[in-house]
Design a protein around this motif. Structure first.
Motif, PDB file in Angstrom:
ATOM      1  N   PRO A  25       0.824  -1.228   0.000  1.00 32.72           N
ATOM      2  CA  PRO A  25       0.000   0.000   0.000  1.00 32.72           C
ATOM      3  C   PRO A  25       0.851   1.268   0.000  1.00 32.72           C
ATOM      4  O   PRO A  25       0.520   2.247  -0.668  1.00 32.72           O
ATOM      5  CB  PRO A  25      -0.812  -0.113   1.286  1.00 32.72           C
ATOM      6  N   GLY A  26       1.976   1.258   0.754  1.00 33.51           N
ATOM      7  CA  GLY A  26       2.831   2.450   0.825  1.00 33.51           C
ATOM      8  C   GLY A  26       3.388   2.835  -0.527  1.00 33.51           C
ATOM      9  O   GLY A  26       3.367   4.011  -0.918  1.00 33.51           O
ATOM     10  N   VAL A  27       3.869   1.869  -1.269  1.00 32.93           N
ATOM     11  CA  VAL A  27       4.423   2.126  -2.610  1.00 32.93           C
ATOM     12  C   VAL A  27       3.314   2.615  -3.532  1.00 32.93           C
ATOM     13  O   VAL A  27       3.483   3.544  -4.322  1.00 32.93           O
ATOM     14  CB  VAL A  27       5.095   0.843  -3.171  1.00 32.93           C
ATOM     15  N   PHE A  28       2.155   1.974  -3.419  1.00 37.07           N
ATOM     16  CA  PHE A  28       1.015   2.328  -4.272  1.00 37.07           C
ATOM     17  C   PHE A  28       0.585   3.773  -4.003  1.00 37.07           C
ATOM     18  O   PHE A  28       0.392   4.568  -4.913  1.00 37.07           O
ATOM     19  CB  PHE A  28      -0.137   1.360  -3.956  1.00 37.07           C
ATOM     20  N   ARG A  29       0.512   4.117  -2.705  1.00 36.72           N
ATOM     21  CA  ARG A  29       0.078   5.469  -2.303  1.00 36.72           C
ATOM     22  C   ARG A  29       1.068   6.521  -2.797  1.00 36.72           C
ATOM     23  O   ARG A  29       0.689   7.609  -3.223  1.00 36.72           O
ATOM     24  CB  ARG A  29      -0.013   5.528  -0.776  1.00 36.72           C
ATOM     25  N   PRO A  34       0.088  14.250  -5.524  1.00 34.82           N
ATOM     26  CA  PRO A  34      -0.102  14.816  -4.170  1.00 34.82           C
ATOM     27  C   PRO A  34      -1.524  15.323  -3.915  1.00 34.82           C
ATOM     28  O   PRO A  34      -2.048  15.180  -2.817  1.00 34.82           O
ATOM     29  CB  PRO A  34       0.897  15.979  -4.131  1.00 34.82           C
ATOM     30  N   GLU A  35      -2.145  15.903  -4.940  1.00 30.19           N
ATOM     31  CA  GLU A  35      -3.501  16.447  -4.737  1.00 30.19           C
ATOM     32  C   GLU A  35      -4.556  15.349  -4.690  1.00 30.19           C
ATOM     33  O   GLU A  35      -5.707  15.604  -4.351  1.00 30.19           O
ATOM     34  CB  GLU A  35      -3.848  17.442  -5.847  1.00 30.19           C
ATOM     35  N   ASP A  36      -4.160  14.109  -5.078  1.00 34.09           N
ATOM     36  CA  ASP A  36      -5.136  13.010  -5.111  1.00 34.09           C
ATOM     37  C   ASP A  36      -4.875  11.971  -4.027  1.00 34.09           C
ATOM     38  O   ASP A  36      -5.559  10.955  -3.967  1.00 34.09           O
ATOM     39  CB  ASP A  36      -5.130  12.341  -6.490  1.00 34.09           C
ATOM     40  N   GLY A 184      -0.222  15.692   0.680  1.00 32.00           N
ATOM     41  CA  GLY A 184      -1.616  15.235   0.733  1.00 32.00           C
ATOM     42  C   GLY A 184      -2.504  16.263   1.396  1.00 32.00           C
ATOM     43  O   GLY A 184      -2.146  16.848   2.404  1.00 32.00           O
ATOM     44  N   GLY A 185      -3.671  16.478   0.809  1.00 31.20           N
ATOM     45  CA  GLY A 185      -4.593  17.483   1.330  1.00 31.20           C
ATOM     46  C   GLY A 185      -5.115  18.286   0.160  1.00 31.20           C
ATOM     47  O   GLY A 185      -4.736  18.051  -0.985  1.00 31.20           O
ATOM     48  N   PHE A 186      -6.000  19.208   0.450  1.00 27.58           N
ATOM     49  CA  PHE A 186      -6.639  19.954  -0.629  1.00 27.58           C
ATOM     50  C   PHE A 186      -6.747  21.412  -0.218  1.00 27.58           C
ATOM     51  O   PHE A 186      -7.172  21.724   0.903  1.00 27.58           O
ATOM     52  CB  PHE A 186      -8.034  19.362  -0.872  1.00 27.58           C
TER      53      PHE A 186
END
Length: 543
Positions: A25-29, A34-36, A184-186
């Motif tokens: 999951p870490g690699v996938f994330r 960054p915006e998604d 990460g964030g918007f």
């Protein structure tokens, strides 16, 4: 999706340039734009927390690093497999590269959702993403922080540095917000000089303040580069999605509300407090109730006697407002006056008190009672925002009361707010022939020198000094010093809050002229005060 790693098809391996069939999951994330990243977090929450499914096909879109090392748009279609404890996303053929279709949409998106000045997202997009995030939060209970930022005194910067520099500052601020959220964030510009951020709640309660402080530091650095001699700061209000609200708009309101609670300190950071919010909402409800109370005659005046300390005669009374509800409940002024002061109602209430006190006093004189002085209190709103001289003159003319029987009480802190204006206003009031008292004397930050410049006829010693007269020598010394100075200026003195004979005796010995307090009489409704006056001057009121 396995217990910890994801199994991905050959087709997806090719699209993403991954050479293994399983990926953590870490690699996938880390491959998400960054915006998604928030979309990934929401997705992972759905995939691991949903207990059952209904065969609905879910669809979501995001950008990921593709095999060519550029971000491309993908659509992920999956469904929840019912009866299992975890979601099994049906991935076969369900991840599609939709970059070309998306590029057509981007132009339309840009027109609808991108802010012209800063080129970051606008309020529309923020509300849309916020509501989607809120729906997700409700489903899987993943919370988020909502932060609202405001550039302090932006209008002054605009005026002094010009609109071009103002826009440049907005642009820089937008970029700072964007950079701060790179992990990460918007972020969006939601209006004027207001920006907002939506950040995943990691369980760290200090996260919002840390982010805000980073932004504040960066803003000061950036602005000092192109705005000469200007230190630009920003204030912020923030709340957590779990602080309550039926939809995202309500939650954003909470963050904006906390920002509005700033006392004007530059760089203020305030967290939403629903107790404060509820008090304000209750205040608003009280405000409309109070408006009705004024119309329906629920506001009445009580009168507290003022006594001459030398011979015990009645020299006047202070008019004190009470709100008596139809069911007989009495609401004390300290509960409703602050509410009235924060709205325009205080002006109407003060006019009512002034007119009613003058009318009643004149009526008692017409009934044959010896004339005495009626006192009313003025608030800062009356004193600084209304043409107070005209208002007082109007009440005297209308009721026919001779000006010498009206006493206007001002608090010390009110007079010292703007000393020159206060002196001017007080002189005008005094020219009408009415008396002027200084209330609460000695509780503020005044020095006795103010007695020399304020045109007052009477000084009211605050109850906080009177309370300890019998046991505290310093209180006695202060009181006798104030009385001596007042006498030298031909100003009379009155002590309030007298509750014992001992206090009255000490004041009499110190040369205090008048007294007011429970020892001589509590505030009373009209009929009871009438009986009190009759007793004082030996008249039979019922004759």
């Amino acid at each position: 999706s396995g217990a910890s790693n994801y199994h991905i098809s050959e087709q997806l391996q090719k699209m993403l340039g991954i050479n293994t069939e399983t990926v953590s999951p870490g690699v996938f994330r880390a491959r998400f734009h960054p915006e998604d990243v928030m979309i990934y977090d929401a997705l992972e929450g759905t995939m691991t927390n949903t207990r059952s499914g209904d065969h609905t096909i879910h669809s979501t879109e995001f950008r990921m690093l593709a095999a060519d090392n550029t971000y491309r748009w993908f659509q992920f279609r999956y469904k929840v497999n019912p009866g299992k404890n975890r979601v099994i996303a049906d991935i076969g053929g369900a991840v599609l590269d939709i970059t070309s279709e998306k590029e057509k949409d981007i132009l339309i998106e840009k027109m609808a959702y991108i802010d012209d000045v800063t080129q970051i997202y606008n309020r529309n997009k923020f509300m849309q993403i916020g509501q989607e995030t809120f729906e997700c939060y409700k489903e899987v209970n993943q919370s988020y922080w909502i932060i609202v930022l405001d550039i302090d005194n932006f209008h002054i910067i605009n005026d002094t540095c010009g609109y071009l520099n103002g826009n440049k500052l907005l642009n820089e601020f937008g970029q700072i917000v964007k950079d701060t959220l790179s992990k990460g964030g918007f972020g969006a510009r939601i209006g004027g000089d207001n920006f907002a951020m939506l950040v995943h709640d990691t369980g760290d309660e200090t996260l919002p303040v840390t982010l805000i402080k980073k932004i504040q530091t960066r803003l000061q650095e950036v602005s000092s580069e192109f705005l000469m001699h200007q230190t630009v700061t920003c204030s912020a209000g923030y709340c957590k999605m779990s602080d309550g609200g039926d939809n995202f708009a309500a939650i954003l309101d909470h963050a904006e509300f906390s920002l509005s609670m700033s006392d004007g300190t530059k760089g203020d950071i305030i967290r939403y407090d629903n107790k404060v919010h509820e008090r304000i909402l209750a205040g608003n409800a009280l405000e409309s109730e109070l408006a009705h109370a004024l119309e329906n005659g629920e506001l009445v005046l009580y009168y507290q006697p003022k006594i001459n300390l030398t011979d015990g005669t009645l020299i006047g009374m202070e008019a004190l407002i009470r709100w008596i509800k139809p069911d007989g409940t009495i609401i004390p002024p300290n509960q409703f006056i602050p509410v009235a002061e924060s709205s325009l109602l205080i002006t109407d209430i003060s006019k009512f008190v002034l007119h009613e006190a003058c009318r009643q006093n004149k009526k008692w004189q017409d009934m044959g009672f010896p004339p005495v002085t009626g006192s009313i209190n003025l608030t800062a709103v009356d004193f600084y925002q209304t043409d107070v001289k005209e208002v007082i003159q109007g009440a005297l003319t209308e009721t026919g009361l001779d000006p010498q029987w009206l006493d206007v009480e001002l608090t010390e802190s009110l007079a010292l707010k703007d000393i020159d204006h206060a002196i001017q206003q007080m002189k005008e009031i005094k020219e009408l022939g009415v008396k002027l008292s200084m209330d609460d004397f000695g509780t503020g930050y005044s020095s006795l020198s103010y007695i020399q410049v304020l045109p007052i006829t009477l000084l009211k010693l605050d109850r906080s000094f009177i309370m300890y007269l019998e046991e505290d020598e310093i209180s006695r010394e202060i009181v006798s010093a104030v009385i001596r100075i007042a006498k030298s200026k031909k100003i009379e003195t009155i002590a309030e809050g007298i509750e014992t004979v001992g206090q009255a005796e000490i004041l009499k010995e110190s040369g205090c002229d008048h007294a007011q307090g429970y020892f001589f009489g509590r505030p009373m409704p009209v009929d009871k005060f009438e009986e009190f006056m009759a007793m004082k001057c030996g008249m039979n009121v019922n004759a």
